[in-house]
Design a protein around this motif. Structure first.
Motif, PDB file in Angstrom:
ATOM      1  N   GLY A  96     -16.476  18.397  -3.412  1.00 16.31           N
ATOM      2  CA  GLY A  96     -15.974  19.719  -3.076  1.00 16.31           C
ATOM      3  C   GLY A  96     -14.469  19.715  -2.914  1.00 16.31           C
ATOM      4  O   GLY A  96     -13.874  18.726  -2.486  1.00 16.31           O
ATOM      5  N   LEU A  97     -13.841  20.837  -3.236  1.00 23.52           N
ATOM      6  CA  LEU A  97     -12.381  20.921  -3.178  1.00 23.52           C
ATOM      7  C   LEU A  97     -11.881  21.712  -1.982  1.00 23.52           C
ATOM      8  O   LEU A  97     -10.752  21.526  -1.534  1.00 23.52           O
ATOM      9  CB  LEU A  97     -11.836  21.554  -4.469  1.00 23.52           C
ATOM     10  CG  LEU A  97     -12.139  20.792  -5.761  1.00 23.52           C
ATOM     11  CD1 LEU A  97     -11.540  21.537  -6.944  1.00 23.52           C
ATOM     12  CD2 LEU A  97     -11.601  19.371  -5.689  1.00 23.52           C
ATOM     13  N   GLY A  98     -12.682  22.619  -1.468  1.00 22.95           N
ATOM     14  CA  GLY A  98     -12.235  23.480  -0.375  1.00 22.95           C
ATOM     15  C   GLY A  98     -12.506  22.866   0.985  1.00 22.95           C
ATOM     16  O   GLY A  98     -13.223  21.880   1.132  1.00 22.95           O
ATOM     17  N   VAL A  99     -11.879  23.473   2.003  1.00 27.17           N
ATOM     18  CA  VAL A  99     -12.144  23.104   3.400  1.00 27.17           C
ATOM     19  C   VAL A  99     -12.252  24.406   4.190  1.00 27.17           C
ATOM     20  O   VAL A  99     -11.255  25.098   4.368  1.00 27.17           O
ATOM     21  CB  VAL A  99     -11.012  22.237   3.987  1.00 27.17           C
ATOM     22  CG1 VAL A  99     -11.321  21.887   5.444  1.00 27.17           C
ATOM     23  CG2 VAL A  99     -10.808  20.974   3.174  1.00 27.17           C
ATOM     24  N   PRO A 100     -13.457  24.789   4.628  1.00 31.86           N
ATOM     25  CA  PRO A 100     -14.747  24.096   4.429  1.00 31.86           C
ATOM     26  C   PRO A 100     -15.231  24.215   2.993  1.00 31.86           C
ATOM     27  O   PRO A 100     -14.726  25.026   2.223  1.00 31.86           O
ATOM     28  CB  PRO A 100     -15.674  24.841   5.392  1.00 31.86           C
ATOM     29  CG  PRO A 100     -15.107  26.223   5.446  1.00 31.86           C
ATOM     30  CD  PRO A 100     -13.619  26.057   5.364  1.00 31.86           C
ATOM     31  N   SER A 101     -16.231  23.405   2.656  1.00 36.14           N
ATOM     32  CA  SER A 101     -16.720  23.323   1.292  1.00 36.14           C
ATOM     33  C   SER A 101     -18.232  23.536   1.254  1.00 36.14           C
ATOM     34  O   SER A 101     -18.971  22.877   1.992  1.00 36.14           O
ATOM     35  CB  SER A 101     -16.382  21.943   0.713  1.00 36.14           C
ATOM     36  OG  SER A 101     -17.144  21.650  -0.424  1.00 36.14           O
ATOM     37  N   ALA A 102     -18.691  24.444   0.379  1.00 35.30           N
ATOM     38  CA  ALA A 102     -20.130  24.632   0.201  1.00 35.30           C
ATOM     39  C   ALA A 102     -20.762  23.361  -0.351  1.00 35.30           C
ATOM     40  O   ALA A 102     -21.914  23.032  -0.036  1.00 35.30           O
ATOM     41  CB  ALA A 102     -20.399  25.813  -0.728  1.00 35.30           C
ATOM     42  N   THR A 103     -20.010  22.633  -1.167  1.00 29.09           N
ATOM     43  CA  THR A 103     -20.512  21.381  -1.738  1.00 29.09           C
ATOM     44  C   THR A 103     -20.762  20.355  -0.629  1.00 29.09           C
ATOM     45  O   THR A 103     -21.814  19.708  -0.593  1.00 29.09           O
ATOM     46  CB  THR A 103     -19.510  20.834  -2.769  1.00 29.09           C
ATOM     47  OG1 THR A 103     -19.330  21.812  -3.804  1.00 29.09           O
ATOM     48  CG2 THR A 103     -20.001  19.544  -3.391  1.00 29.09           C
ATOM     49  N   ARG A 104     -19.821  20.212   0.278  1.00 20.88           N
ATOM     50  CA  ARG A 104     -19.997  19.293   1.412  1.00 20.88           C
ATOM     51  C   ARG A 104     -21.132  19.765   2.309  1.00 20.88           C
ATOM     52  O   ARG A 104     -21.936  18.952   2.809  1.00 20.88           O
ATOM     53  CB  ARG A 104     -18.696  19.193   2.195  1.00 20.88           C
ATOM     54  CG  ARG A 104     -18.790  18.434   3.519  1.00 20.88           C
ATOM     55  CD  ARG A 104     -19.159  16.949   3.322  1.00 20.88           C
ATOM     56  NE  ARG A 104     -19.406  16.309   4.593  1.00 20.88           N
ATOM     57  CZ  ARG A 104     -18.468  15.723   5.338  1.00 20.88           C
ATOM     58  NH1 ARG A 104     -17.203  15.707   4.924  1.00 20.88           N
ATOM     59  NH2 ARG A 104     -18.774  15.141   6.476  1.00 20.88           N
ATOM     60  N   LEU A 105     -21.239  21.084   2.513  1.00 18.54           N
ATOM     61  CA  LEU A 105     -22.317  21.615   3.347  1.00 18.54           C
ATOM     62  C   LEU A 105     -23.678  21.264   2.767  1.00 18.54           C
ATOM     63  O   LEU A 105     -24.590  20.848   3.500  1.00 18.54           O
ATOM     64  CB  LEU A 105     -22.188  23.127   3.479  1.00 18.54           C
ATOM     65  CG  LEU A 105     -23.314  23.844   4.233  1.00 18.54           C
ATOM     66  CD1 LEU A 105     -23.429  23.330   5.662  1.00 18.54           C
ATOM     67  CD2 LEU A 105     -23.081  25.355   4.226  1.00 18.54           C
ATOM     68  N   LEU A 106     -23.829  21.388   1.453  1.00 19.05           N
ATOM     69  CA  LEU A 106     -25.101  21.030   0.817  1.00 19.05           C
ATOM     70  C   LEU A 106     -25.380  19.543   0.990  1.00 19.05           C
ATOM     71  O   LEU A 106     -26.507  19.142   1.296  1.00 19.05           O
ATOM     72  CB  LEU A 106     -25.089  21.418  -0.658  1.00 19.05           C
ATOM     73  CG  LEU A 106     -26.359  21.108  -1.447  1.00 19.05           C
ATOM     74  CD1 LEU A 106     -27.576  21.786  -0.821  1.00 19.05           C
ATOM     75  CD2 LEU A 106     -26.207  21.537  -2.908  1.00 19.05           C
ATOM     76  N   GLY A 107     -24.364  18.709   0.799  1.00 19.82           N
ATOM     77  CA  GLY A 107     -24.541  17.272   1.007  1.00 19.82           C
ATOM     78  C   GLY A 107     -24.966  16.943   2.417  1.00 19.82           C
ATOM     79  O   GLY A 107     -25.848  16.100   2.650  1.00 19.82           O
ATOM     80  N   ASP A 108     -24.355  17.629   3.398  1.00 18.71           N
ATOM     81  CA  ASP A 108     -24.707  17.380   4.799  1.00 18.71           C
ATOM     82  C   ASP A 108     -26.147  17.803   5.095  1.00 18.71           C
ATOM     83  O   ASP A 108     -26.863  17.125   5.835  1.00 18.71           O
ATOM     84  CB  ASP A 108     -23.750  18.144   5.718  1.00 18.71           C
ATOM     85  CG  ASP A 108     -22.354  17.528   5.752  1.00 18.71           C
ATOM     86  OD1 ASP A 108     -22.200  16.382   5.307  1.00 18.71           O
ATOM     87  OD2 ASP A 108     -21.421  18.216   6.228  1.00 18.71           O
ATOM     88  N   ARG A 109     -26.573  18.938   4.528  1.00 23.95           N
ATOM     89  CA  ARG A 109     -27.945  19.395   4.769  1.00 23.95           C
ATOM     90  C   ARG A 109     -28.959  18.444   4.141  1.00 23.95           C
ATOM     91  O   ARG A 109     -30.007  18.157   4.733  1.00 23.95           O
ATOM     92  CB  ARG A 109     -28.130  20.811   4.225  1.00 23.95           C
ATOM     93  CG  ARG A 109     -27.451  21.873   5.082  1.00 23.95           C
ATOM     94  CD  ARG A 109     -27.838  23.277   4.686  1.00 23.95           C
ATOM     95  NE  ARG A 109     -29.274  23.518   4.785  1.00 23.95           N
ATOM     96  CZ  ARG A 109     -29.854  24.676   4.485  1.00 23.95           C
ATOM     97  NH1 ARG A 109     -29.096  25.698   4.063  1.00 23.95           N
ATOM     98  NH2 ARG A 109     -31.156  24.838   4.601  1.00 23.95           N
ATOM     99  N   LEU A 110     -28.653  17.933   2.972  1.00 24.79           N
ATOM    100  CA  LEU A 110     -29.547  16.964   2.333  1.00 24.79           C
ATOM    101  C   LEU A 110     -29.617  15.671   3.143  1.00 24.79           C
ATOM    102  O   LEU A 110     -30.693  15.113   3.352  1.00 24.79           O
ATOM    103  CB  LEU A 110     -29.079  16.682   0.905  1.00 24.79           C
ATOM    104  CG  LEU A 110     -29.317  17.802  -0.104  1.00 24.79           C
ATOM    105  CD1 LEU A 110     -28.447  17.606  -1.344  1.00 24.79           C
ATOM    106  CD2 LEU A 110     -30.785  17.881  -0.489  1.00 24.79           C
TER     107      LEU A 110
END
Length: 200
Positions: free
Chosen positions: A9-23
């Motif tokens: 993910g490039l943003g802060v916060p990042s939807a990509t990081r959020l998905l990784g954290d939920r997984l």
């Protein structure tokens, strides 16, 4: 056991990081794992230098060691131009080509529209098959409208269960340092199915 999340993910916060954290949270609910996160965004300059001069910087070297030492991986990328991001691909380009042999990997991606969901099958799965990883059957794609909607939580739980089974099952891959371990397909299926391996 160590579970490593690679987030591009490039943003802060990042939807990509959020998905990784939920997984990752879903996997920790099923298996005793220690979670570590590699934020590829923070390594962009070192990745570029490594591609041009062949030498990883200190941060990139530590990240590559973290991935190489993982018992399982969750890899998450945003979708750019109908594929994984260039930064995501560049990180795996500088990883040793045998580092993921036999390693369980859960693939996931985020995008603005569900039309991009085929990135999982058309881009990410072939990439990690080429790297000889063991990719779990269920990939997880989250479009903008999926957050808070029905369906995403079920996909996360199903994929996390498959990854946890591969990491903890009796036939869980444990590649030696030379990266030459091969896990028969029947054993991979047995780790995912409580009924055991299919009949011959």
């Amino acid at each position: 056991m160590r579970l490593v999340v690679v987030s591009a993910g490039l943003g802060v916060p990042s939807a990509t990081r959020l998905l990784g954290d939920r997984l990752a949270a879903a996997v920790t609910g099923r298996a005793p794992v220690e979670v570590q996160v590699v934020e590829v965004r923070e390594l962009a300059v070192e990745i570029a230098h490594h591609l041009t001069n062949g030498f990883p910087g200190r941060g990139l070297s530590a990240a590559l060691d973290t991935v190489t030492g993982a018992d399982g991986l969750i890899v998450v990328t945003p979708v750019f131009s109908a594929s994984y991001s260039g930064l995501f691909k560049s990180f795996f380009d500088v990883l040793d080509r045998d580092a993921l042999t036999g390693r369980p990997v859960l693939i996931a991606a985020t995008g603005g529209s569900a039309r991009h969901s085929l990135v999982l099958e058309h881009a990410m799965r072939p990439l990690f098959a080429h790297l000889r990883a063991v990719v779990v059957p269920t990939g997880v794609f989250a479009a903008s409208e999926d957050w808070g909607a029905e369906g995403l939580a079920d996909r996360i739980e199903r994929a996390a269960g498959e990854l946890a089974a591969l990491m903890t099952g009796p036939s869980a891959p444990r590649p030696p340092k030379d990266g030459l371990a091969v896990v028969p397909f029947a054993e991979q299926l047995a780790a995912l199915s409580p009924a055991g391996p299919p009949d011959a």
